[in-house]
Design a protein around this motif. Structure first.
Motif, PDB file in Angstrom:
ATOM      1  N   SER A   3     -32.840 -36.422 -21.052  1.00 28.30           N
ATOM      2  CA  SER A   3     -31.798 -35.340 -21.160  1.00 28.30           C
ATOM      3  C   SER A   3     -32.249 -34.008 -21.462  1.00 28.30           C
ATOM      4  CB  SER A   3     -30.762 -36.032 -21.778  1.00 28.30           C
ATOM      5  OG  SER A   3     -31.102 -36.201 -23.161  1.00 28.30           O
ATOM      6  N   ILE A   4     -31.261 -33.201 -21.272  1.00 28.08           N
ATOM      7  CA  ILE A   4     -31.575 -31.727 -21.873  1.00 28.08           C
ATOM      8  C   ILE A   4     -30.104 -31.350 -22.662  1.00 28.08           C
ATOM      9  CG2 ILE A   4     -31.860 -29.381 -21.210  1.00 28.08           C
ATOM     10  CD1 ILE A   4     -32.846 -30.586 -18.373  1.00 28.08           C
ATOM     11  N   VAL A   5     -30.521 -30.816 -23.621  1.00 29.01           N
ATOM     12  CA  VAL A   5     -29.227 -30.473 -24.320  1.00 29.01           C
ATOM     13  C   VAL A   5     -29.112 -28.854 -24.407  1.00 29.01           C
ATOM     14  CG1 VAL A   5     -27.834 -30.118 -26.601  1.00 29.01           C
ATOM     15  CG2 VAL A   5     -29.083 -32.094 -25.869  1.00 29.01           C
ATOM     16  N   GLN A   6     -27.931 -28.634 -23.762  1.00 30.91           N
ATOM     17  CA  GLN A   6     -27.477 -26.934 -23.719  1.00 30.91           C
ATOM     18  C   GLN A   6     -26.740 -26.596 -24.712  1.00 30.91           C
ATOM     19  OE1 GLN A   6     -27.984 -23.724 -23.300  1.00 30.91           O
ATOM     20  NE2 GLN A   6     -27.679 -23.509 -21.018  1.00 30.91           N
ATOM     21  N   GLU A   7     -26.883 -25.578 -25.612  1.00 29.68           N
ATOM     22  CA  GLU A   7     -26.327 -25.111 -26.895  1.00 29.68           C
ATOM     23  C   GLU A   7     -26.202 -23.652 -26.969  1.00 29.68           C
ATOM     24  OE1 GLU A   7     -27.372 -27.575 -30.239  1.00 29.68           O
ATOM     25  OE2 GLU A   7     -25.227 -27.307 -31.057  1.00 29.68           O
ATOM     26  N   PHE A   8     -25.070 -22.868 -27.108  1.00 33.55           N
ATOM     27  CA  PHE A   8     -24.984 -21.266 -27.267  1.00 33.55           C
ATOM     28  C   PHE A   8     -23.853 -21.178 -27.910  1.00 33.55           C
ATOM     29  CE2 PHE A   8     -24.343 -22.247 -22.615  1.00 33.55           C
ATOM     30  CZ  PHE A   8     -22.919 -21.248 -22.493  1.00 33.55           C
TER      31      PHE A   8
ATOM     32  N   VAL B  16     -27.261 -32.271 -20.323  1.00 29.45           N
ATOM     33  CA  VAL B  16     -27.746 -32.595 -18.527  1.00 29.45           C
ATOM     34  C   VAL B  16     -28.699 -34.088 -18.535  1.00 29.45           C
ATOM     35  CG1 VAL B  16     -28.791 -31.757 -16.728  1.00 29.45           C
ATOM     36  CG2 VAL B  16     -27.916 -30.215 -17.992  1.00 29.45           C
ATOM     37  N   ALA B 239     -34.403 -27.595 -14.027  1.00 24.92           N
ATOM     38  CA  ALA B 239     -33.349 -27.909 -14.757  1.00 24.92           C
ATOM     39  C   ALA B 239     -33.432 -27.481 -16.016  1.00 24.92           C
ATOM     40  CB  ALA B 239     -32.463 -29.182 -14.458  1.00 24.92           C
ATOM     41  N   GLU B 240     -34.416 -27.776 -16.606  1.00 21.44           N
ATOM     42  CA  GLU B 240     -34.854 -27.262 -17.927  1.00 21.44           C
ATOM     43  C   GLU B 240     -35.004 -25.703 -18.018  1.00 21.44           C
ATOM     44  OE1 GLU B 240     -37.930 -29.592 -20.923  1.00 21.44           O
ATOM     45  OE2 GLU B 240     -38.846 -28.825 -19.311  1.00 21.44           O
ATOM     46  N   HIS B 242     -33.646 -23.455 -16.174  1.00 21.41           N
ATOM     47  CA  HIS B 242     -32.343 -22.911 -15.957  1.00 21.41           C
ATOM     48  C   HIS B 242     -31.476 -23.057 -17.482  1.00 21.41           C
ATOM     49  CE1 HIS B 242     -33.109 -22.543 -11.757  1.00 21.41           C
ATOM     50  NE2 HIS B 242     -32.337 -21.555 -11.702  1.00 21.41           N
ATOM     51  N   VAL B 243     -31.603 -24.326 -17.822  1.00 23.55           N
ATOM     52  CA  VAL B 243     -30.655 -24.484 -18.944  1.00 23.55           C
ATOM     53  C   VAL B 243     -31.015 -23.662 -20.179  1.00 23.55           C
ATOM     54  CG1 VAL B 243     -30.076 -26.103 -20.719  1.00 23.55           C
ATOM     55  CG2 VAL B 243     -29.668 -26.751 -18.378  1.00 23.55           C
ATOM     56  N   ALA B 244     -32.413 -23.395 -20.254  1.00 27.80           N
ATOM     57  CA  ALA B 244     -33.070 -22.627 -21.397  1.00 27.80           C
ATOM     58  C   ALA B 244     -32.998 -21.191 -21.257  1.00 27.80           C
ATOM     59  CB  ALA B 244     -34.461 -22.951 -21.585  1.00 27.80           C
ATOM     60  N   ILE B 246     -30.327 -19.757 -19.618  1.00 25.73           N
ATOM     61  CA  ILE B 246     -28.903 -19.455 -19.697  1.00 25.73           C
ATOM     62  C   ILE B 246     -28.334 -19.465 -20.999  1.00 25.73           C
ATOM     63  CG2 ILE B 246     -26.602 -20.405 -19.456  1.00 25.73           C
ATOM     64  CD1 ILE B 246     -27.539 -21.363 -16.332  1.00 25.73           C
ATOM     65  N   GLY B 247     -29.016 -20.415 -21.632  1.00 25.99           N
ATOM     66  CA  GLY B 247     -28.674 -20.592 -23.149  1.00 25.99           C
ATOM     67  C   GLY B 247     -29.086 -19.616 -23.986  1.00 25.99           C
TER      68      GLY B 247
END
Lengths: 395, 395
Positions: A3-8, B16, B239-240, B242-244, B246-247
C-alpha cells in the motif's frame, strides 16, 4: 499487501475587506488585489451581477465600465457584466449555472483570472459553484450586497445549488480569493433584507458570545430603524466570529458537527416548504425561536432567557411563527412536515445527527437527538407566544 | 480600512491499496476500511459500476451482492449497483452525472457514507465529480480497473467532466477516501487498455526517474506480451511516483506548473479532435513522442535519447503518429489544429503557459513558450520516423 499512504495539507488564505465606494475610481482595493499577481496584466475579470442589485443601483454598470477602463493596464473585463436574477431562485436553476459557465468558457477565464460576483448570498452561492467547478477552480472575488451575505454566507468557504428539492444539495468547499464588503449596497436593501442578516448575528452571539448578544440588544431599536453605524459594527463582529470559527475548527466539515447551524435544521426546511418565499434570514429567526423554545421545554434554558431572546427577535422585526411550522405531512397525518428537516440536515452533514441547542445566552450545547413531541409543543408555544414588557435580562 | 484575514490548512490523507480478489468473501480490505468509523454500522454504500467491467466480469454483480450480504453488519448497499457506460463518453454526458446524483439522493447517501466507483478512469472521474459535489462531498472509494486508472488518474486528487468541447472543463480537487487496486481486473482488458496506461509510466519515468525508464525498457517485451508480474511492478512504481509528486508539491494546483502533464497538451487536444476514439493513454504516447521530438529539435535532448524513447514507445505497441497531428485549422489554413491545445492547456491551468520538455531521460525542464514552426517540424519528423535497430541507450 502493498500500500501507499498519501498525506498532505493544503493552505488557504483570504481577506475580508470593509470599504465604501468599491467601484469609485479612487478606491484602489479591488485593483490592488488583482495586481498582486506575479504575472503581468491585464488580468481577465468576469463580473456576474445580481439583477436586483443592478436595478437598485442604476449607476453601477456604468461605474464598473469606467473602473475597469481606468485600470485597463491591470484589468481586462467583460462589459457589460453577466446579469443573473437574484434570490434563492438563482440556486434552483441549472440554466443559470450554465450561463455563468458559458461566459467563463467564452471569455477564456482561466484559473488565475477572476470571477467577481456581486449580489446577495444566493447569487454568490450559485456563481461560486460555477467558479469552483470550471477548470477545477477559478479565483472568486465575492462582493456581497446584503447584510446576510456580508456577515455570514459571503465570508465563508462554501458555495451551493439546490437540487432534488433540497437546499444546498450540490456544492463544494472552495475558499474565495477575497471578500469585499461595501456598506453602500445596504442603503437600498428592502427592509426584509436589511433585517434578515441580523438573525445570523443573533445566532452566532447566542452560541458563542453573550457580550455580542447584549450589544445587539442595546442597539435593537437603532438597527430596526436602519441606522448604518450599529449595522456596520454588527456586520464586522459577526463576520469576524464566522471567519474565526471556520478557520479555527473544521473548515471543510469532515466531522458531523456544525455549531454555526444553530436554528438551521428547521430554517432550511421552512424555506423549501414555502418555495423560498420565506428568505433565509427570516427562516433562521424562526428556526432560532423554535430551538430556543425547545431548549426551554427540554429544561436546558431558563424561561427568562428564552423570553428575552424571543423578545429581541420581535423587536428586530422578525415573525417568530408561520403556519408552515404547524403543517402536517400529507403522508402521515399528525406528524409535522418540518420534522423531515431533521433527517435532511443529518443526511447533508453526514454521520450522527448533531443539533446545537442553547444552555444559556452565549453558550450552546450539542445534542444528538430531538424529541418529536417536544418539538410539536415548542411549535405550539411559539404560535401562542406574545412579547411581554415584564421580562428582560441584562448583561 | 478594516479587514479580517482568514488562514487555515486542511489535512488530507488516504491509502492506495494493492490486492487481488477484492470482493471475495475472505478479503477484508474494503469492509475493514468502512468499519474504521467511530459510528456504528451498517454504513451506506452506493456502488456505481462501469458497464464494460460488468460485461467483462459477469460474476461481479453477484459477487458484490454476496460480499455486502456477508458483511451486512457493516455495509448497507444498494443492489444491484448503478450501471454506467464507460469510456470517455461517460464524461461528456450530463445525464449520467444526473443519474449518479439521483441515486445518491434516492438512497440517502450522506457525507459519511460511501460511493464506491468501479471502472476505468473516465467513470472514476465522472462518479468522482458527482460524489464531490453532492452534499459538498461524499466519501469516494475508487476501484480502478484499467492500467491507466490504477497507476495514474485513479490515485490522484482530481475528478472531472468534459464540457464546451473541452476535456475536463468541469471538476474539483477532491482526495478520495481510499483507492483499491485489484490486479484481477487487468486480465480482461482489451490490448489497447492494457497498453494505454504504460504511456503514463513512461511519462513519469522520463521526467523524474531514469532507472524506472530503463526498468520499463528492460521489461518492454514482457509488458507487450501481457505478463502480469512486470505490469504489477510498473503500476506500483508509477502510482507511488504520482502519489509522492502530488502530496509533495502543489496538490490543488494553485501554481501554473504541472510537471506530470508532460506530453499532455497535445494529448488532450488529440482526444477531443478524434471524438475520443483515441484513448487517453494512446494520446499521451503520441503527445510524449511529439514533445520528445520537439525537445530534440530545440537542441535540448540528444538524437540518441530521442530515438531510444520513440523506439521504446513503438516496442510497447504505441502508434506515434496519426493524421490528426497534421490537420490544419479550417479557419486558418496552414496553422495546425493541435496548436489550439496549447492555449486550452494554458487556460485550464491558468497564468503563464508552462510546458514540460525533456533535457535527458529522467530529467524534465519547464519552458514558457513553444515555437510553432518547430512544432510543425516535429509533427513532420514524427510522421516520417521509423524505429531503427541501430540506436539504443542503456542505463
Amino acid at each position: 499487501m502493498k500500500s501507499i499512504v498519501q498525506e498532505f495539507k493544503v493552505p488557504f488564505t483570504y481577506g475580508v475587506y470593509f470599504t465604501e465606494g468599491l467601484f469609485h475610481l479612487d478606491n484602489p482595493l479591488l485593483v490592488d488585489l488583482i495586481k498582486r499577481q506575479n504575472s503581468p496584466g491585464p488580468h481577465k475579470v468576469l463580473v456576474v451581477l445580481d439583477e436586483g442589485v443592478a436595478q437598485a443601483h442604476p449607476q453601477l454598470v456604468g461605474q464598473l465600465a469606467a473602473y475597469t477602463a481606468h485600470h485597463a493596464a491591470a484589468i481586462s473585463a467583460v462589459n457589460p457584466p453577466v446579469l443573473v436574477p437574484g434570490g434563492e431562485a438563482a440556486k434552483n436553476d441549472p440554466a443559470l449555472l450554465g450561463r455563468v459557465l458559458g461566459a467563463i468558457n467564452d471569455f477564456g477565464v482561466c484559473r488565475h483570472s477572476y470571477v467577481v460576483a456581486i449580489g446577495g448570498g444566493a447569487v454568490l452561492d450559485m456563481v461560486g459553484f460555477a467558479a469552483a467547478t470550471a477548470h477545477r477552480g477559478i479565483r472568486l472575488i465575492r462582493v456581497p450586497t446584503t447584510v446576510l451575505s456580508q456577515n455570514d454566507s459571503g465570508v465563508g468557504v462554501k458555495n451551493s445549488m439546490n437540487a432534488f428539492g433540497k437546499k444546498n444539495f450540490l456544492g463544494t468547499f472552495a475558499p474565495p480569493f477575497a471578500v469585499l464588503n461595501d456598506s453602500g449596497f445596504l442603503l437600498t436593501l428592502e427592509d426584509r433584507d436589511w433585517r434578515g442578516g441580523i438573525a445570523e448575528a443573533v445566532k452566532v452571539a447566542l452560541i458563542k458570545d453573550a457580550s455580542f448578544y447584549f450589544q445587539i440588544k442595546q442597539n435593537a431599536r437603532r438597527l430596526a430603524a436602519r441606522e448604518m453605524e450599529p449595522m456596520q459594527d454588527l456586520i464586522f463582529r459577526c463576520a469576524e466570529m464566522h471567519v474565526a470559527h471556520i478557520g479555527g475548527g473544521d473548515p471543510f466539515e469532515f466531522g458531523s458537527s456544525r455549531p454555526l447551524d444553530f436554528g438551521h435544521w428547521a430554517a432550511h426546511k421552512l424555506e423549501q416548504m414555502t418555495d423560498y418565499k420565506l428568505r433565509h434570514g427570516e427562516a433562521v429567526a424562526i428556526g432560532i425561536a423554535l430551538d430556543v423554545m425547545y431548549s426551554k421545554l427540554a429544561g436546558m434554558l431558563s424561561e427568562k432567557e428564552c423570553n428575552d431572546i424571543l423578545s429581541l427577535l420581535c423587536e428586530l422585526g422578525f415573525d417568530l411563527y408561520i403556519p408552515a411550522l404547524s403543517q402536517s405531512l400529507e403522508t402521515s397525518a399528525g406528524k409535522l412536515h418540518i420534522l423531515q428537516g431533521l433527517e435532511e440536515f443529518r443526511e447533508h452533514l453526514g454521520g450522527q445527527l448533531t443539533i446545537m441547542l442553547l444552555q444559556k445566552i452565549g453558550v450552546g450545547v450539542e445534542v444528538h437527538h430531538l424529541n418529536e413531541t417536544l418539538i410539536a409543543e415548542a411549535v405550539d408555544q411559539l404560535r401562542k407566544w406574545q412579547p411581554s414588557s415584564l421580562v428582560g435580562v441584562t448583561a
